[in-house]
Motif scaffolding. Structure first.
Motif, PDB file in Angstrom:
ATOM      1  N   ASP A 176       0.826  -1.334   0.090  1.00 56.77           N
ATOM      2  CA  ASP A 176       0.041   0.131   0.002  1.00 56.77           C
ATOM      3  C   ASP A 176       0.838   1.291   0.159  1.00 56.77           C
ATOM      4  OD1 ASP A 176      -2.420  -1.417  -0.145  1.00 56.77           O
ATOM      5  OD2 ASP A 176      -2.821  -1.217   1.976  1.00 56.77           O
ATOM      6  N   GLU A 177       1.772   1.268   0.803  1.00 54.48           N
ATOM      7  CA  GLU A 177       2.494   2.592   0.895  1.00 54.48           C
ATOM      8  C   GLU A 177       3.444   2.658  -0.277  1.00 54.48           C
ATOM      9  OE1 GLU A 177       3.769   3.318   5.697  1.00 54.48           O
ATOM     10  OE2 GLU A 177       5.212   2.220   4.271  1.00 54.48           O
ATOM     11  N   THR A 178       4.045   1.430  -0.803  1.00 48.32           N
ATOM     12  CA  THR A 178       4.676   1.752  -2.071  1.00 48.32           C
ATOM     13  C   THR A 178       3.814   2.229  -3.260  1.00 48.32           C
ATOM     14  OG1 THR A 178       6.084  -0.143  -1.499  1.00 48.32           O
ATOM     15  CG2 THR A 178       6.287   0.461  -3.724  1.00 48.32           C
ATOM     16  N   LEU A 179       2.494   1.652  -3.315  1.00 47.85           N
ATOM     17  CA  LEU A 179       1.765   2.291  -4.295  1.00 47.85           C
ATOM     18  C   LEU A 179       1.373   3.622  -4.201  1.00 47.85           C
ATOM     19  CD1 LEU A 179      -0.540  -0.723  -4.952  1.00 47.85           C
ATOM     20  CD2 LEU A 179       1.145  -0.109  -6.341  1.00 47.85           C
ATOM     21  N   ASP A 180       1.299   4.158  -2.924  1.00 46.82           N
ATOM     22  CA  ASP A 180       1.222   5.556  -2.513  1.00 46.82           C
ATOM     23  C   ASP A 180       2.330   6.374  -3.199  1.00 46.82           C
ATOM     24  OD1 ASP A 180      -1.225   4.946  -1.634  1.00 46.82           O
ATOM     25  OD2 ASP A 180      -0.830   5.306   0.467  1.00 46.82           O
ATOM     26  N   GLN A 181       3.527   6.020  -2.563  1.00 46.21           N
ATOM     27  CA  GLN A 181       4.785   6.499  -2.898  1.00 46.21           C
ATOM     28  C   GLN A 181       4.767   6.744  -4.465  1.00 46.21           C
ATOM     29  OE1 GLN A 181       7.158   7.397  -0.494  1.00 46.21           O
ATOM     30  NE2 GLN A 181       7.202   6.299   1.110  1.00 46.21           N
ATOM     31  N   LEU A 182       4.550   5.563  -5.017  1.00 46.29           N
ATOM     32  CA  LEU A 182       4.826   5.669  -6.412  1.00 46.29           C
ATOM     33  C   LEU A 182       3.910   6.870  -7.189  1.00 46.29           C
ATOM     34  CD1 LEU A 182       5.260   1.991  -7.362  1.00 46.29           C
ATOM     35  CD2 LEU A 182       6.998   3.686  -7.314  1.00 46.29           C
ATOM     36  N   GLU A 183       2.614   6.921  -6.858  1.00 52.24           N
ATOM     37  CA  GLU A 183       1.744   7.894  -7.298  1.00 52.24           C
ATOM     38  C   GLU A 183       2.311   9.173  -7.168  1.00 52.24           C
ATOM     39  OE1 GLU A 183      -2.757   8.467  -6.299  1.00 52.24           O
ATOM     40  OE2 GLU A 183      -2.204   6.574  -6.294  1.00 52.24           O
ATOM     41  N   VAL A 184       2.913   9.456  -6.024  1.00 48.13           N
ATOM     42  CA  VAL A 184       3.577  10.659  -5.712  1.00 48.13           C
ATOM     43  C   VAL A 184       4.673  10.975  -6.521  1.00 48.13           C
ATOM     44  CG1 VAL A 184       4.838  12.125  -4.124  1.00 48.13           C
ATOM     45  CG2 VAL A 184       2.845  10.659  -3.311  1.00 48.13           C
ATOM     46  N   LEU A 185       5.547  10.026  -6.747  1.00 43.75           N
ATOM     47  CA  LEU A 185       6.667   9.929  -7.639  1.00 43.75           C
ATOM     48  C   LEU A 185       6.289  10.341  -8.967  1.00 43.75           C
ATOM     49  CD1 LEU A 185       9.679   9.668  -7.751  1.00 43.75           C
ATOM     50  CD2 LEU A 185       9.409   7.030  -8.129  1.00 43.75           C
TER      51      LEU A 185
END
Lengths: 118, 729
Positions: free
Chosen positions: B17-26
């Protein structure tokens, strides 16, 4: 011959600085407060300014900022007494190029000027 | 690394979940970068994210993901250091890499753990190779150490001068002491490290620059080695300001740091696991916690799966229904038995329960509200890609992303917005050369904005493109047999533009990859209307087109005015009710295909609910659960009860038989029935167990306004469109 504007409200201090600088080949202008300094700077475009921090009418930092507004490349050296560190910090952030502690060590004054104007 | 895989499925889920969130920001930042060029703060943040993903994935033993993230991290470092410019090709590779990371996250199998052998579909090696290629340019990062003379007066000021001098050469990424500490006058005779990102100068120039500062006794300049991870760790802790604060973690020398952050033991939260990967030099203990603290500061929430949350909403809804039923029972008992003590107790209990239920509902509804940013942030990438593939130059402006909307609705409006944005870029905005010819800026502008308007959210998709040519729209509609030439000629511009929402209509002269897929604005409108929303459009040829989606804040619960017609209860959303009035039946006059009354000097279209509910419809009766439909009451009194409702700025009168009162209602989907009943949003279960139909005011209004010659079934203007509004399936 590089020209230096000396700004100090004490005539005695101006006289001592003038003597030192003229002995070492500088041409000197004088101003006795910040307001006059700004005016003289605009009129004479000196290569460097030796600016006292504490002065009547317009203090050194205000004058520095005014000069920087008119000439962003102005080379201003602030002259300060012990205990004015935060003011000096402010001056540096406002674009002063160097600072010297009063009473002056003649070698340091000359070294600083040499770095700035050669 | 695989031995690290001792984490629970919950840990893994959190990691994903966190990774996907971060990727969205990225992704968002990469797109932004392309627009803004070298922005150290942005690059720093991108670097940090890549670094975090690398660390987290290594912690769960997902080496393919950490390998790819590592490669991205190198690219961001190179860009941050000014060694690499964010050219379009590079941005493309980076976006592909983000997609790759997403794909890897999707491939991650919860039951069997990470597939470190790389059997998945994502070609990590190829992506890494391309990234490495893109990043293989020169270096320009220096680590500077300065020693001031022992008799230096006011050393903090000298330190500041050094920092300022270096800032003239490039970006100062961090220092020890930090800039904040120096400004707070906490600096001694040593500046033990300053990290400068300066792409255009060599060591000599850096040294010379620092030497200009008085009292500098010694300067050491060395090229910064990316292997000295300790520094990277410190810099990875955050944006420019943060990194300055954290710069105390800079190693005393570049060479003595050890290891790679990826291998460091991460916290089980998976957040900032690389935080202590630096060397054991001074400042370590003070700084390693900073990233963690930063990570925590935003972590004061718990994640609840959306399904779990929906269950909660459903339970609360049922509770609200039971509460209403209980109140109803209490009223009936009171009617039977006057004021006996148990009944008064019951009254108190139900009153209290009613308050609690209302509060509970409000809290749940509040928790369902999510800022639209969660949706909007997906769009810059999409707009960029659409623009790139259609050869358009587009500036994309997003406004009002803080506007909150029911989570369920956010999902529902996503597709319509995507469609409209693609249209705006693909069809609205003209190609650059054409724009120039028309005297417009080469770059088109697409604006996505959201704001609250009363209890609705209005979402605007606007472009400054060529606008919609209504002459062509009419021609096209006739050609496709949507309307007859006569009808087309009779349509006003306002009506003509409605044609673009007709099934099978497309103004695009060519079908292309961008938006001409044969599904069009009719889907957009249908989807939005299913939510109780509307789509309106304004266009000006040569100047652009604006679509306005208006949707209710929430789907689940709202206050309604209950009315009745021929024994069937209807709920009119209270937010649309303006007033209730009685008029003589004789004043209800036929106008066009509908009826109207004159209310205070203004013509008000009216709609008789009997046309909707009456005629002894069997479906309705069985749904109501208490046998046969009630007889329609006689209107011999000669007066009609009219509920004046409004939709946006248009009003409609709804003729009803009686008013039943206000109630908080919970929408129930009517399933098959609802599909047959245009004009009905759904059903609501009333306190006595019966079902009220929730009126879709926008639809009723459309009907009453007689717009049905466009939206109805026949272009001949026949009267058969009434069937749209009856429950005859």
């Amino acid at each position: 011959m590089p020209r230096v504007l000396i700004v100090d409200d004490a005539a005695f201090m101006r006289m001592r600085s003038r003597k030192l600088l003229e002995e070492h080949g500088y041409q000197v202008e004088e101003a006795q407060d910040g307001e006059e300094a700004v005016k003289k700077y605009v009129e004479t475009s000196p290569d460097a300014v030796l600016m006292d921090i504490t002065m009547p009418v317009m203090d050194g930092i205000a004058a520095l900022k005014e000069i920087k507004k008119r000439d962003p490349h102005a080379k201003v050296i602030m002259c300060t007494a012990v205990g004015q560190q935060s003011l000096v910090m402010e001056a540096i952030m406002a674009g002063a190029r160097d600072y010297l502690l009063k009473p002056f060590d003649p070698d340091k004054v000359l070294a600083s000027l040499k770095k700035l104007v050669g | 690394m695989a031995e690290g895989y001792t984490l629970s499925p919950e840990d893994i889920r959190l990691f994903l979940d966190e990774t996907l969130d971060q990727l969205e920001v990225l992704e968002e930042e990469i797109v932004k970068l392309e627009g803004e060029g070298h922005d150290p703060r942005l690059l720093q943040d991108m670097f940090r994210i890549a670094h975090t993903v690398k660390g987290s994935s290594a912690t769960v033993g997902y080496s393919r993901m950490s390998t790819l993230a590592h490669a991205m991290e190198d690219v961001f470092a190179a860009m941050r250091d000014g060694r690499l410019a964010p050219r379009q090709e590079l941005v493309n590779v980076l976006l592909e890499a983000v997609d790759g990371l997403r794909g890897l996250a999707a491939e991650f199998d919860l039951s069997s753990g990470p597939d470190a052998e790389g059997e998945g579909r994502i070609d990590v090696e190829a992506l890494v190779a391309r990234l490495a290629e893109a990043a293989s340019l020169g270096a320009g990062t220096y680590e500077v150490r300065v020693k001031f003379a022992d008799d230096t007066v006011m050393p903090p000021v000298r330190a500041l001068q050094v920092i300022q001098a270096l800032q003239e050469l490039g970006t100062v990424a961090g220092s020890r002491p930090s800039i904040d500490e120096i400004r707070a006058e906490k600096a001694g005779l040593d500046l033990s490290a300053v990290l400068v990102l300066a792409s255009h100068v060599d060591e000599t120039e850096v040294e010379r620059k620092v030497g200009e500062v008085s009292d500098v006794e010694r300067v050491e300049v060395r090229r910064f080695q990316p292997e000295s991870r300790g520094t990277e760790e410190a810099l990875a802790a955050g944006g420019a300001d943060v990194s300055q604060r954290d710069a105390a973690a800079l190693p005393s020398t570049a060479g003595d740091s050890v290891g790679d952050g990826g291998g460091s033991p991460g916290g089980s939260s998976g957040r900032e696991p690389g935080g202590n990967g630096g060397s054991g030099s001074c400042g370590e203990s003070a700084t390693t916690d900073v990233p963690r603290l930063l990570g925590r500061s935003q972590g004061e929430t718990i994640r609840v799966g959306i399904e779990a949350f929906d269950r909660l909403v459903r339970i609360v809804s049922e509770l609200a229904i039971d509460e209403a039923r209980l109140a109803e029972v209490q009223r009936r008992l009171a009617a039977l038995d006057g004021h006996s003590e148990p009944i008064e107790d019951l009254e108190q209990i139900t009153a209290h329960m009613s308050r609690l239920t209302t509060e509970l509902q409000e809290e749940i509804m509040k928790a369902r509200m999510t800022p639209l940013a969660s949706l909007f942030k997906r769009f810059p990438r999409m707009v960029r890609d659409t623009a790139a593939s259609s050869g358009k130059l587009v500036e994309f402006v997003v406004e009002g992303e803080d506007t909150e909307l029911d989570r369920a609705l956010i999902e529902e409006v996503a597709d319509p917005i995507i469609h409209l944005l693609r249209n705006a870029v693909g069809h609205g905005i003209e190609p650059p050369d054409e724009r120039v010819r028309r005297g417009k800026p080469e770059k088109g502008r697409v604006r996505l904005a959201a704001r609250h308007v009363e209890d609705r959210v209005v979402i605007i998709v606007e472009d400054d493109g060529g606008g919609i040519d209504l002459v062509r729209v009419r021609e096209s509609a006739v050609r496709k047999g949507i309307i007859s030439p006569e009808v087309a000629a009779a349509l006003s511009d306002e009506e003509a533009i409605e044609l673009i929402f007709q099934p099978g209509f497309s103004t695009a002269s060519q079908v292309n990859d961008v938006s001409g897929r044969g599904v069009g604005l009719d889907i957009v409108r249908t989807n939005v209307e299913k939510l109780g929303g509307t789509v309106r459009v304004k266009t000006s040829v040569g100047k652009g087109t604006t679509f306005a989606l208006s949707v209710p804040l929430t789907l689940a619960v709202f206050r309604a005015l209950l009315v009745e017609s021929c024994g069937q209860e209807f709920a009119v959303p209270l937010s649309s009710v303006v007033e209730v009035t009685r008029v003589p039946l004789s004043e209800v006059k036929p106008v066009g295909q509908g009826h109207a009354i004159v209310l205070r000097g203004k013509v008000l279209p009216v709609f008789d609910l009997r046309d909707f509910a009456g005629r002894g419809n069997g479906v309705m009766a069985s749904e109501s659960g208490d046998g046969t439909p009630t007889e329609c009451p006689d209107r011999s009194s000669g007066r009609a009860l009219v509920v004046v409702a409004r939709y946006e700025d248009v009003r409609v009168g709804i003729i009803v038989d009686s008013l039943l009162g206000e109630q908080e209602i919970v929408i129930k989907s009517l399933g098959r029935l609802a599909r047959c009943a245009r004009g009905v949003l759904g059903g609501a279960i009333l306190g006595d167990g019966r079902v009220a139909l929730i009126l879709d005011v926008a639809r009723v209004l459309e009907k009453a306004m007689g717009r049905s010659h466009i939206s109805g079934s026949g272009s001949e203007g026949g009267n058969d469109d009434r069937s749209d509004y009856q429950l005859q399936c």
